[in-house]
Design a protein around this motif. Structure first.
Motif, PDB file in Angstrom:
ATOM      1  N   MET A 108       0.842  -1.195   0.000  1.00  0.00           N
ATOM      2  CA  MET A 108       0.000   0.000   0.000  1.00  0.00           C
ATOM      3  C   MET A 108       0.878   1.246   0.000  1.00  0.00           C
ATOM      4  O   MET A 108       1.822   1.349   0.782  1.00  0.00           O
ATOM      5  N   THR A 109       0.577   2.188  -0.878  1.00  0.00           N
ATOM      6  CA  THR A 109       1.304   3.451  -0.925  1.00  0.00           C
ATOM      7  C   THR A 109       0.923   4.305   0.274  1.00  0.00           C
ATOM      8  O   THR A 109      -0.250   4.440   0.621  1.00  0.00           O
ATOM      9  N   ARG A 110       1.928   4.887   0.911  1.00  0.00           N
ATOM     10  CA  ARG A 110       1.687   5.795   2.030  1.00  0.00           C
ATOM     11  C   ARG A 110       1.971   7.228   1.579  1.00  0.00           C
ATOM     12  O   ARG A 110       2.871   7.469   0.781  1.00  0.00           O
ATOM     13  N   PHE A 111       1.217   8.161   2.150  1.00  0.00           N
ATOM     14  CA  PHE A 111       1.345   9.559   1.765  1.00  0.00           C
ATOM     15  C   PHE A 111       1.738  10.392   2.983  1.00  0.00           C
ATOM     16  O   PHE A 111       1.160  10.254   4.069  1.00  0.00           O
ATOM     17  N   GLY A 112       2.743  11.255   2.776  1.00  0.00           N
ATOM     18  CA  GLY A 112       3.328  11.986   3.879  1.00  0.00           C
ATOM     19  C   GLY A 112       3.254  13.487   3.714  1.00  0.00           C
ATOM     20  O   GLY A 112       2.952  14.019   2.643  1.00  0.00           O
ATOM     21  N   TYR A 113       3.589  14.166   4.788  1.00  0.00           N
ATOM     22  CA  TYR A 113       3.572  15.622   4.888  1.00  0.00           C
ATOM     23  C   TYR A 113       4.986  16.081   5.225  1.00  0.00           C
ATOM     24  O   TYR A 113       5.677  15.457   6.040  1.00  0.00           O
ATOM     25  N   THR A 114       5.418  17.165   4.602  1.00  0.00           N
ATOM     26  CA  THR A 114       6.767  17.685   4.828  1.00  0.00           C
ATOM     27  C   THR A 114       6.760  18.833   5.816  1.00  0.00           C
ATOM     28  O   THR A 114       6.070  19.843   5.624  1.00  0.00           O
ATOM     29  N   LEU A 115       7.530  18.663   6.882  1.00  0.00           N
ATOM     30  CA  LEU A 115       7.851  19.756   7.801  1.00  0.00           C
ATOM     31  C   LEU A 115       9.082  20.450   7.224  1.00  0.00           C
ATOM     32  O   LEU A 115      10.218  20.028   7.454  1.00  0.00           O
ATOM     33  N   MET A 116       8.846  21.493   6.446  1.00  0.00           N
ATOM     34  CA  MET A 116       9.933  22.144   5.732  1.00  0.00           C
ATOM     35  C   MET A 116      10.503  23.258   6.600  1.00  0.00           C
ATOM     36  O   MET A 116       9.925  24.347   6.713  1.00  0.00           O
ATOM     37  N   THR A 117      11.649  22.976   7.210  1.00  0.00           N
ATOM     38  CA  THR A 117      12.212  23.928   8.161  1.00  0.00           C
ATOM     39  C   THR A 117      12.624  25.239   7.502  1.00  0.00           C
ATOM     40  O   THR A 117      12.794  26.249   8.189  1.00  0.00           O
ATOM     41  N   GLU A 118      12.755  25.239   6.158  1.00  0.00           N
ATOM     42  CA  GLU A 118      13.134  26.465   5.463  1.00  0.00           C
ATOM     43  C   GLU A 118      11.992  27.468   5.367  1.00  0.00           C
ATOM     44  O   GLU A 118      12.228  28.630   5.001  1.00  0.00           O
ATOM     45  N   GLN A 119      10.763  27.070   5.685  1.00  0.00           N
ATOM     46  CA  GLN A 119       9.645  27.977   5.469  1.00  0.00           C
ATOM     47  C   GLN A 119       8.746  28.163   6.700  1.00  0.00           C
ATOM     48  O   GLN A 119       7.680  28.777   6.581  1.00  0.00           O
ATOM     49  N   ALA A 120       9.178  27.671   7.858  1.00  0.00           N
ATOM     50  CA  ALA A 120       8.377  27.876   9.067  1.00  0.00           C
ATOM     51  C   ALA A 120       9.276  27.788  10.286  1.00  0.00           C
ATOM     52  O   ALA A 120      10.293  27.082  10.283  1.00  0.00           O
ATOM     53  N   GLY A 121       8.898  28.498  11.342  1.00  0.00           N
ATOM     54  CA  GLY A 121       9.644  28.460  12.585  1.00  0.00           C
ATOM     55  C   GLY A 121       9.331  27.215  13.394  1.00  0.00           C
ATOM     56  O   GLY A 121       8.390  26.467  13.100  1.00  0.00           O
ATOM     57  N   PRO A 122      10.085  26.969  14.469  1.00  0.00           N
ATOM     58  CA  PRO A 122       9.960  25.700  15.188  1.00  0.00           C
ATOM     59  C   PRO A 122       8.599  25.472  15.830  1.00  0.00           C
ATOM     60  O   PRO A 122       8.076  24.355  15.783  1.00  0.00           O
ATOM     61  N   LYS A 123       8.004  26.482  16.437  1.00  0.00           N
ATOM     62  CA  LYS A 123       6.696  26.279  17.060  1.00  0.00           C
ATOM     63  C   LYS A 123       5.627  25.973  16.016  1.00  0.00           C
ATOM     64  O   LYS A 123       4.770  25.104  16.223  1.00  0.00           O
ATOM     65  N   ASP A 124       5.674  26.688  14.904  1.00  0.00           N
ATOM     66  CA  ASP A 124       4.706  26.423  13.839  1.00  0.00           C
ATOM     67  C   ASP A 124       4.894  25.026  13.267  1.00  0.00           C
ATOM     68  O   ASP A 124       3.915  24.332  12.961  1.00  0.00           O
ATOM     69  N   LEU A 125       6.133  24.581  13.110  1.00  0.00           N
ATOM     70  CA  LEU A 125       6.383  23.253  12.569  1.00  0.00           C
ATOM     71  C   LEU A 125       5.762  22.167  13.453  1.00  0.00           C
ATOM     72  O   LEU A 125       5.157  21.207  12.948  1.00  0.00           O
ATOM     73  N   VAL A 126       5.891  22.319  14.753  1.00  0.00           N
ATOM     74  CA  VAL A 126       5.297  21.334  15.662  1.00  0.00           C
ATOM     75  C   VAL A 126       3.776  21.368  15.560  1.00  0.00           C
ATOM     76  O   VAL A 126       3.116  20.319  15.507  1.00  0.00           O
ATOM     77  N   ARG A 127       3.227  22.554  15.496  1.00  0.00           N
ATOM     78  CA  ARG A 127       1.768  22.675  15.359  1.00  0.00           C
ATOM     79  C   ARG A 127       1.283  22.067  14.055  1.00  0.00           C
ATOM     80  O   ARG A 127       0.270  21.355  14.006  1.00  0.00           O
ATOM     81  N   HIS A 128       2.004  22.326  12.977  1.00  0.00           N
ATOM     82  CA  HIS A 128       1.640  21.736  11.693  1.00  0.00           C
ATOM     83  C   HIS A 128       1.737  20.208  11.741  1.00  0.00           C
ATOM     84  O   HIS A 128       0.907  19.511  11.142  1.00  0.00           O
ATOM     85  N   ALA A 129       2.753  19.703  12.431  1.00  0.00           N
ATOM     86  CA  ALA A 129       2.913  18.251  12.533  1.00  0.00           C
ATOM     87  C   ALA A 129       1.717  17.603  13.213  1.00  0.00           C
ATOM     88  O   ALA A 129       1.229  16.545  12.781  1.00  0.00           O
ATOM     89  N   VAL A 130       1.230  18.227  14.267  1.00  0.00           N
ATOM     90  CA  VAL A 130       0.064  17.691  14.975  1.00  0.00           C
ATOM     91  C   VAL A 130      -1.166  17.717  14.062  1.00  0.00           C
ATOM     92  O   VAL A 130      -1.922  16.742  13.971  1.00  0.00           O
ATOM     93  N   SER A 131      -1.360  18.819  13.366  1.00  0.00           N
ATOM     94  CA  SER A 131      -2.505  18.930  12.464  1.00  0.00           C
ATOM     95  C   SER A 131      -2.421  17.908  11.332  1.00  0.00           C
ATOM     96  O   SER A 131      -3.432  17.314  10.942  1.00  0.00           O
ATOM     97  N   ALA A 132      -1.210  17.703  10.791  1.00  0.00           N
ATOM     98  CA  ALA A 132      -1.043  16.747   9.692  1.00  0.00           C
ATOM     99  C   ALA A 132      -1.383  15.332  10.144  1.00  0.00           C
ATOM    100  O   ALA A 132      -1.970  14.545   9.385  1.00  0.00           O
ATOM    101  N   GLU A 133      -1.017  14.980  11.358  1.00  0.00           N
ATOM    102  CA  GLU A 133      -1.405  13.673  11.885  1.00  0.00           C
ATOM    103  C   GLU A 133      -2.923  13.583  12.024  1.00  0.00           C
ATOM    104  O   GLU A 133      -3.539  12.563  11.666  1.00  0.00           O
ATOM    105  N   GLN A 134      -3.547  14.634  12.513  1.00  0.00           N
ATOM    106  CA  GLN A 134      -4.984  14.612  12.749  1.00  0.00           C
ATOM    107  C   GLN A 134      -5.783  14.471  11.461  1.00  0.00           C
ATOM    108  O   GLN A 134      -6.842  13.831  11.455  1.00  0.00           O
ATOM    109  N   VAL A 135      -5.290  15.050  10.354  1.00  0.00           N
ATOM    110  CA  VAL A 135      -6.047  14.955   9.101  1.00  0.00           C
ATOM    111  C   VAL A 135      -5.751  13.665   8.340  1.00  0.00           C
ATOM    112  O   VAL A 135      -6.403  13.394   7.336  1.00  0.00           O
ATOM    113  N   GLY A 136      -4.775  12.875   8.804  1.00  0.00           N
ATOM    114  CA  GLY A 136      -4.622  11.551   8.253  1.00  0.00           C
ATOM    115  C   GLY A 136      -3.391  11.247   7.439  1.00  0.00           C
ATOM    116  O   GLY A 136      -3.326  10.198   6.784  1.00  0.00           O
TER     117      GLY A 136
END
Length: 327
Positions: free
Chosen positions: A1-29
């Motif tokens: 089965m193909t898996r689909f991922g989300y990139t935490l791109m450190t070049e375009q967001a600060g550390p707190k935002d990256l963690v918040r985005h990571a949580v949201s990305a997990e929540q949406v699947g």
């Protein structure tokens, strides 16, 4: 089965935002998340470059199910491989077995900062191969003394080892890299849908009786309700890709990337990156990766300040479309 991922791109967001985005990305699947490891952004317009390893530790603690990758860490210049081994073991403990150490030969953009020059491509591959051997030996948990062509380890031991061993995914972009690194890796990383590299990697491993691993790819998209806005943003922040890897690996500064890409047009970017609200266009951009044998495909949503809207409005229907068509 193909898996689909989300990139935490450190070049375009600060550390707190990256963690918040990571949580949201997990929540949406999303199935997994990859985190870039940069000292500088590609272009000044991206505007960020926090240290990836504290971010990965925080993300490991804040999430519970998604797989995590460093994507990718260069363990040869900015970091000594003994330090990378310790970082990876610690993140794996925090992630409770969800972390994979992604490694690559690096870019001048990030590695020149320690003042050790920039080796040739062949030398970088040799250094990476030796660094992997150091990391694997340290993962064994014993006291390590090592003297190689490039690295020395003096009485080092990892005192905190995870219950689940850390897998190694290694970026390989050509036949020489495959021949040299395939048997040292557990998984393959390649950012282009290159079926020859994938097949070469499998062939090398099968010849040594090694088990099949995952093949992990990545591609940028620029979703936005307005296509013109998406094209402008992709051109502003992501035109650096146009030089190709031989150029991208060697340029030393964001200013250098800006100069090298000043003649790249918005239409050039739009022809290479799906831009705008059309989710079907993103699915079609992903398809060559699946067809080339990639098992894991991570998306980069271009624009740090667009992540919340992308995750809230586009991610769920996009994942549904990807799984229906390519899963």
């Amino acid at each position: 089965m193909t898996r689909f991922g989300y990139t935490l791109m450190t070049e375009q967001a600060g550390p707190k935002d990256l963690v918040r985005h990571a949580v949201s990305a997990e929540q949406v699947g999303f199935d997994f998340e990859v985190c870039s490891d940069h000292y500088s952004p590609w272009l000044a317009a991206q505007g960020h470059a926090p240290n990836a390893w504290p971010v990965l530790g925080a993300v490991a603690h804040a999430t519970s199910e998604v797989g995590l990758y460093s994507y990718v860490t260069c363990p040869t210049m900015r970091y000594h491989p003994a330090v990378v081994a310790q970082q990876a073991a610690t993140v794996q403990i925090l992630a409770e077995g969800r972390f994979t150490l992604g490694l690559g030969s690096g870019e001048n953009l990030n590695e020149h900062v320690v003042g050790q020059g920039w080796p040739t491509a062949g030398r970088r591959l040799d250094m990476l191969a030796e660094a992997i051997r150091v990391i694997r030996e340290l993962f064994g948990g014993e006291l390590v003394d090592f003297t190689g062509d490039y690295f020395t380890v003096d009485s080092a031991r990892l005192w905190d080892l995870p219950a689940e061993p850390v897998g190694l995914a290694v970026a390989m972009g050509g036949q020489r890299a495959v021949e040299q690194l395939a048997v040292l890796s557990d998984h393959l990383i390649n950012t282009a849908p290159d079926g020859d590299v994938v097949q070469g990697w499998h062939h090398q491993r099968q010849g040594m009786g090694l088990t099949e691993g995952r093949v992990v790819g990545q591609l940028p998209v620029c979703w936005d309700p307005d296509r013109d806005t998406a094209v402008a943003r992709a051109h502003d922040q992501f035109r650096w890709f146009a030089g190709g890897w031989p150029v991208n690996a060697d340029l030393p500064t964001p200013a250098g990337f800006a100069a090298a890409t000043k003649f790249v047009r918005p239409d050039d970017v739009a022809s290479a990156i799906p831009c705008g609200p059309d989710l079907d266009a993103i699915v079609e951009a992903v398809r060559p990766y699946r067809d080339a044998g990639f098992t894991d495909i991570a998306l980069i949503q271009i624009g740090g300040d667009t992540q919340d809207q992308f995750l809230a409005e586009a991610a769920t229907p996009l994942l549904s479309a990807l799984r229906a068509e390519l899963g």
